[in-house]
Design a protein around this motif. Structure first.
Motif, PDB file in Angstrom:
ATOM      1  N   ILE A  73     -31.295 -15.132  28.868  1.00 16.27           N
ATOM      2  CA  ILE A  73     -30.733 -15.511  30.177  1.00 16.27           C
ATOM      3  C   ILE A  73     -31.472 -16.717  30.752  1.00 16.27           C
ATOM      4  O   ILE A  73     -30.851 -17.655  31.264  1.00 16.27           O
ATOM      5  N   GLY A  74     -32.801 -16.710  30.647  1.00 18.72           N
ATOM      6  CA  GLY A  74     -33.588 -17.831  31.156  1.00 18.72           C
ATOM      7  C   GLY A  74     -33.314 -19.125  30.398  1.00 18.72           C
ATOM      8  O   GLY A  74     -33.214 -20.193  31.001  1.00 18.72           O
ATOM      9  N   LEU A  79     -30.839 -24.530  30.081  1.00 20.64           N
ATOM     10  CA  LEU A  79     -29.862 -25.442  29.463  1.00 20.64           C
ATOM     11  C   LEU A  79     -28.784 -25.862  30.466  1.00 20.64           C
ATOM     12  O   LEU A  79     -28.386 -27.028  30.502  1.00 20.64           O
ATOM     13  N   PHE A  80     -28.330 -24.917  31.288  1.00 20.18           N
ATOM     14  CA  PHE A  80     -27.336 -25.250  32.304  1.00 20.18           C
ATOM     15  C   PHE A  80     -27.913 -26.245  33.315  1.00 20.18           C
ATOM     16  O   PHE A  80     -27.233 -27.191  33.723  1.00 20.18           O
ATOM     17  N   VAL A 109     -33.577 -28.612  39.282  1.00 22.47           N
ATOM     18  CA  VAL A 109     -34.778 -28.964  38.511  1.00 22.47           C
ATOM     19  C   VAL A 109     -35.884 -27.925  38.738  1.00 22.47           C
ATOM     20  O   VAL A 109     -36.538 -27.480  37.786  1.00 22.47           O
ATOM     21  N   VAL A 110     -36.084 -27.529  39.987  1.00 21.11           N
ATOM     22  CA  VAL A 110     -37.122 -26.532  40.291  1.00 21.11           C
ATOM     23  C   VAL A 110     -36.793 -25.201  39.620  1.00 21.11           C
ATOM     24  O   VAL A 110     -37.664 -24.555  39.014  1.00 21.11           O
ATOM     25  N   THR A 111     -35.541 -24.779  39.706  1.00 25.44           N
ATOM     26  CA  THR A 111     -35.131 -23.513  39.083  1.00 25.44           C
ATOM     27  C   THR A 111     -35.305 -23.560  37.571  1.00 25.44           C
ATOM     28  O   THR A 111     -35.802 -22.602  36.969  1.00 25.44           O
ATOM     29  N   ALA A 112     -34.898 -24.652  36.946  1.00 27.66           N
ATOM     30  CA  ALA A 112     -35.064 -24.778  35.493  1.00 27.66           C
ATOM     31  C   ALA A 112     -36.547 -24.752  35.123  1.00 27.66           C
ATOM     32  O   ALA A 112     -36.931 -24.120  34.126  1.00 27.66           O
ATOM     33  N   GLY A 113     -37.377 -25.394  35.917  1.00 28.44           N
ATOM     34  CA  GLY A 113     -38.818 -25.367  35.666  1.00 28.44           C
ATOM     35  C   GLY A 113     -39.405 -23.970  35.810  1.00 28.44           C
ATOM     36  O   GLY A 113     -40.222 -23.533  34.994  1.00 28.44           O
ATOM     37  N   LEU A 114     -38.980 -23.247  36.840  1.00 30.90           N
ATOM     38  CA  LEU A 114     -39.456 -21.872  37.027  1.00 30.90           C
ATOM     39  C   LEU A 114     -38.983 -20.961  35.896  1.00 30.90           C
ATOM     40  O   LEU A 114     -39.738 -20.113  35.412  1.00 30.90           O
ATOM     41  N   THR A 117     -41.041 -21.738  32.818  1.00 28.81           N
ATOM     42  CA  THR A 117     -42.387 -21.184  33.001  1.00 28.81           C
ATOM     43  C   THR A 117     -42.385 -19.676  32.786  1.00 28.81           C
ATOM     44  O   THR A 117     -43.275 -19.126  32.131  1.00 28.81           O
ATOM     45  N   ALA A 118     -41.381 -19.001  33.321  1.00 34.15           N
ATOM     46  CA  ALA A 118     -41.287 -17.547  33.160  1.00 34.15           C
ATOM     47  C   ALA A 118     -41.128 -17.172  31.688  1.00 34.15           C
ATOM     48  O   ALA A 118     -41.739 -16.204  31.218  1.00 34.15           O
ATOM     49  N   ILE A 119     -40.345 -17.938  30.948  1.00 32.38           N
ATOM     50  CA  ILE A 119     -40.163 -17.667  29.510  1.00 32.38           C
ATOM     51  C   ILE A 119     -41.487 -17.800  28.778  1.00 32.38           C
ATOM     52  O   ILE A 119     -41.877 -16.937  27.979  1.00 32.38           O
ATOM     53  N   VAL A 120     -42.198 -18.881  29.054  1.00 35.37           N
ATOM     54  CA  VAL A 120     -43.484 -19.096  28.395  1.00 35.37           C
ATOM     55  C   VAL A 120     -44.457 -17.960  28.732  1.00 35.37           C
ATOM     56  O   VAL A 120     -45.124 -17.404  27.855  1.00 35.37           O
ATOM     57  N   LEU A 121     -44.529 -17.599  30.002  1.00 35.88           N
ATOM     58  CA  LEU A 121     -45.452 -16.530  30.407  1.00 35.88           C
ATOM     59  C   LEU A 121     -45.071 -15.178  29.819  1.00 35.88           C
ATOM     60  O   LEU A 121     -45.952 -14.388  29.455  1.00 35.88           O
ATOM     61  N   MET A 122     -43.775 -14.907  29.688  1.00 36.71           N
ATOM     62  CA  MET A 122     -43.360 -13.643  29.077  1.00 36.71           C
ATOM     63  C   MET A 122     -43.849 -13.544  27.635  1.00 36.71           C
ATOM     64  O   MET A 122     -44.251 -12.482  27.179  1.00 36.71           O
TER      65      MET A 122
END
Length: 142
Positions: A73-74, A79-80, A109-114, A117-122
């Protein structure tokens, strides 16, 4: 979601858009359509928020499948977001009549960055999931 809900409550914009798409409709029909659209949008937002909450709780309990689902989902969200930025920068959005305000682009841009980041941290917290698998497998042994 906040941006989506904010757009839902911009009734004047929704009425204007409905009038532009269906100029032959009367005001009562437009109002009914906009009201139905707002209600449906709120139901969708509620369902998505509930799904995200359940997935996040499952992931916090160490369920790897929830981490995979949240990653998919992230990644789709990232990508969207990139697609929106590229469409705006390339002028594609303007050609098809989509108006992207600067605030929309910043939020994208902020949402895509967050999300990235969440994917990497997971995936950096893999020890939490390995430990959970070990505990679960020990529990199942006689």
């Amino acid at each position: 979601m906040v941006r989506f809900v904010a757009e839902l409550f911009d009734r004047e914009s929704l009425v204007e858009q409905a009038r532009r798409q269906n100029p032959e409709m009367g005001q009562d029909q437009i109002d009914a359509g906009v009201n139905g659209g707002i209600l449906f949008g709120l139901l969708v937002v509620t369902a998505v928020l509930l799904a995200y909450t359940r997935l996040a709780n499952a992931m916090a309990r160490g369920k790897n499948w929830a981490r995979v689902v949240l990653t998919v989902i992230g990644a789709a969200s990232v990508l969207f977001g990139l697609f929106r930025v590229v469409a705006w920068a390339g002028g594609i959005a303007a050609e098809v009549g989509v108006v992207l305000r600067p605030v929309d682009l910043v939020v994208t841009v902020v949402t895509a960055g967050l999300d990235a980041t969440a994917i990497v941290l997971m995936w950096r917290s893999s020890a939490h999931f390995r430990k959970r698998v070990a505990v679960d497998s020990n529990f199942l042994r006689p």
